[in-house]
Design a protein around this motif. Structure first.
Motif, short mmCIF file in Angstrom:
data_model
loop_
_atom_site.label_atom_id
_atom_site.label_comp_id
_atom_site.label_asym_id
_atom_site.label_seq_id
_atom_site.Cartn_x
_atom_site.Cartn_y
_atom_site.Cartn_z
N UNK A 76 -12.86 7.25 -57.53
CA UNK A 76 -11.69 7.97 -58.04
C UNK A 76 -12.01 8.65 -59.37
N UNK A 77 -12.66 7.92 -60.27
CA UNK A 77 -13.01 8.48 -61.58
C UNK A 77 -13.88 9.72 -61.43
N UNK A 78 -14.85 9.67 -60.54
CA UNK A 78 -15.78 10.78 -60.36
C UNK A 78 -15.13 12.00 -59.72
N UNK A 79 -14.05 11.79 -58.95
CA UNK A 79 -13.46 12.89 -58.19
C UNK A 79 -12.37 13.66 -58.94
N UNK A 80 -11.74 13.04 -59.92
CA UNK A 80 -10.63 13.72 -60.59
C UNK A 80 -11.14 14.76 -61.57
N UNK A 81 -10.30 15.74 -61.88
CA UNK A 81 -10.70 16.83 -62.77
C UNK A 81 -10.31 16.58 -64.22
N UNK A 82 -9.45 15.59 -64.47
CA UNK A 82 -9.06 15.30 -65.85
C UNK A 82 -10.23 14.64 -66.58
N UNK A 83 -10.07 14.41 -67.87
CA UNK A 83 -11.14 13.82 -68.68
C UNK A 83 -10.99 12.30 -68.60
N UNK A 84 -11.89 11.67 -67.86
CA UNK A 84 -11.70 10.26 -67.53
C UNK A 84 -13.06 9.55 -67.45
N UNK A 85 -13.08 8.27 -67.82
CA UNK A 85 -14.32 7.49 -67.75
C UNK A 85 -13.99 6.04 -67.46
N UNK A 86 -14.93 5.35 -66.84
CA UNK A 86 -14.77 3.94 -66.49
C UNK A 86 -15.86 3.13 -67.17
N UNK A 87 -15.44 2.05 -67.87
CA UNK A 87 -16.38 1.19 -68.60
C UNK A 87 -16.20 -0.26 -68.17
N UNK A 88 -17.29 -1.01 -68.22
CA UNK A 88 -17.23 -2.46 -68.16
C UNK A 88 -16.92 -2.93 -69.58
N UNK A 89 -15.79 -3.59 -69.77
CA UNK A 89 -15.34 -3.91 -71.12
C UNK A 89 -16.26 -4.88 -71.85
N UNK A 98 -15.65 11.56 -64.99
CA UNK A 98 -15.07 12.63 -64.17
C UNK A 98 -15.75 13.96 -64.47
N UNK A 99 -15.43 14.96 -63.64
CA UNK A 99 -15.95 16.30 -63.88
C UNK A 99 -15.44 16.84 -65.22
N UNK A 100 -14.19 16.52 -65.56
CA UNK A 100 -13.64 16.96 -66.83
C UNK A 100 -14.40 16.37 -68.01
N UNK A 101 -14.80 15.11 -67.89
CA UNK A 101 -15.59 14.46 -68.93
C UNK A 101 -16.95 15.14 -69.07
N UNK A 102 -17.58 15.41 -67.93
CA UNK A 102 -18.90 16.06 -67.94
C UNK A 102 -18.84 17.44 -68.59
N UNK A 103 -17.73 18.15 -68.37
CA UNK A 103 -17.60 19.50 -68.92
C UNK A 103 -17.55 19.49 -70.44
N UNK A 106 -21.33 16.82 -71.72
CA UNK A 106 -22.33 16.78 -70.63
C UNK A 106 -23.52 15.85 -70.91
N UNK A 107 -23.98 15.78 -72.14
CA UNK A 107 -25.15 14.96 -72.44
C UNK A 107 -24.84 13.47 -72.43
N UNK A 108 -23.56 13.14 -72.52
CA UNK A 108 -23.17 11.74 -72.54
C UNK A 108 -23.45 11.06 -71.21
N UNK A 109 -23.55 11.86 -70.15
CA UNK A 109 -23.82 11.28 -68.83
C UNK A 109 -25.22 10.67 -68.74
N UNK A 110 -26.08 10.97 -69.71
CA UNK A 110 -27.40 10.33 -69.74
C UNK A 110 -27.26 8.82 -69.97
N UNK A 111 -26.09 8.39 -70.42
CA UNK A 111 -25.88 6.99 -70.75
C UNK A 111 -25.14 6.23 -69.65
#
Length: 218
Positions: A76-89, A98-103, A106-111
């Motif tokens: 779900x997180x990966x498919x939505x267009x809003x700015x969203x991320x999922x973490x293990x607390x 999400x795509x919105x987060x990547x936009x 973008x470099x944060x996805x290296x983590x």
């Protein structure tokens, strides 16, 4: 509080949160486990602990459901267009964006898959490191935290942008995960925590629609 009582209390809080998030009545869970409903109630209150064999069985049950739920949450997180991320607390490991987060970052996805706990700053560090707040989250007492931030980590790959964020906490099995949603905000807003919502303040969220009830079986 003795170590045994603290262990029982922690186990009970985890069991209660997991059961409610999975829309199970105490009687239904008791039937699955072959025990009485009062036994479930005592475990959830931290009065008693199940036997080691029963505790292992309960953890297996949590794990079976949590793996499926977590996979769906990541998708779900990966498919939505809003700015969203999922973490293990527990270790602040980035699991999905999400795509919105990547936009925006973008470099944060290296983590992805990397623990960021030691790199957190400002409001993110407060949520993760404050001992009392962290324990409330792990115990399942806190459902939602909102705030305003400019950045969350000291990593240089992230562009500093003032934004509002909302962190909802969900337990999948024995672990707690954060569903983070970010949104633009006025540059006049001061960084900081806006609100901490605890489940006992909004009990209707725990039992679905309709008026709140106090029965231990809910």
């Amino acid at each position: 509080m003795s170590a045994d009582r603290e262990t029982a209390s922690r186990f009970g809080a985890i069991l209660r949160t997991w059961r409610r998030q999975n829309n199970l009545k105490q009687a239904s869970l008791a039937h699955q486990l072959g025990v009485s409903q009062p036994a479930i109630a005592r475990w959830e209150k931290g009065v008693d602990m199940p036997s080691p064999a029963m505790a292992a069985r309960i953890r297996d049950l949590m794990s079976q459901s949590s793996n499926r739920e977590l996979a769906v949450q990541k998708l779900l997180t990966e498919r939505v267009s809003c700015i969203r991320a999922l973490f293990d607390f527990e270790d602040m490991r980035l699991l999905a964006v999400s795509d919105g987060f990547r936009a925006i970052w973008p470099k944060f996805t290296d983590y992805l898959g990397v623990s960021l706990r030691d790199d957190l700053v400002n409001e993110a560090a407060l949520v993760s490191h404050d001992r009392h707040l962290r324990q409330e989250i792990l115990d399942g007492s806190v459902g939602l935290i909102s705030g305003v931030s400019v950045n969350h980590t000291r990593l240089q790959v992230v562009t500093a942008i003032r934004h509002k964020w909302h962190a909802s906490f969900r337990r999948f099995g024995t672990r707690v995960y954060i569903d983070m949603i970010y949104e633009p905000c006025s540059q006049d807003l001061n960084p900081g925590l806006i609100d901490v919502v605890r489940f006992d303040e909004v009990p209707e969220l725990l039992i679905g629609e309709g008026p709140a009830r106090s029965s231990d079986q809910d």
